[in-house]
Scaffold this motif. Structure first.
Motif: not given
Length: 69
Positions: A6-10, A35-41, A61-67
């Motif tokens: 999860i990326f918050e570009p602002t 930065a530009v997130l290219r791969l969310t998974e 600005a970046i966090r990870l979430e378990e799925r």
């Protein structure tokens, strides 16, 4: 279990630490200086790089979430 980026570009301040840690996941928009997130998974092979990119972001600005599948 997989990880979701999860990326918050602002919040991005253009340090590009994420790109240095994980160029497979990130790119950089030089025009907007962020930065530009290219791969969310990212797959399991890139999990440690995703974790490193989140850890090294000074703007948090970046966090990870378990799925779960």
């Amino acid at each position: 279990m997989s990880v979701h980026v999860i990326f918050e570009p602002t919040k991005c301040q253009g340090y590009a630490n994420c790109l240095i840690e994980a160029p497979e996941i990130w790119d950089f928009d030089e025009e907007n200086n962020r930065a530009v997130l290219r791969l969310t998974e990212p797959d399991d092979a890139l999990r440690s790089k995703a974790e490193a990119s989140a850890r090294c972001c000074p703007a948090q600005a970046i966090r990870l979430e378990e799925r779960t599948p």
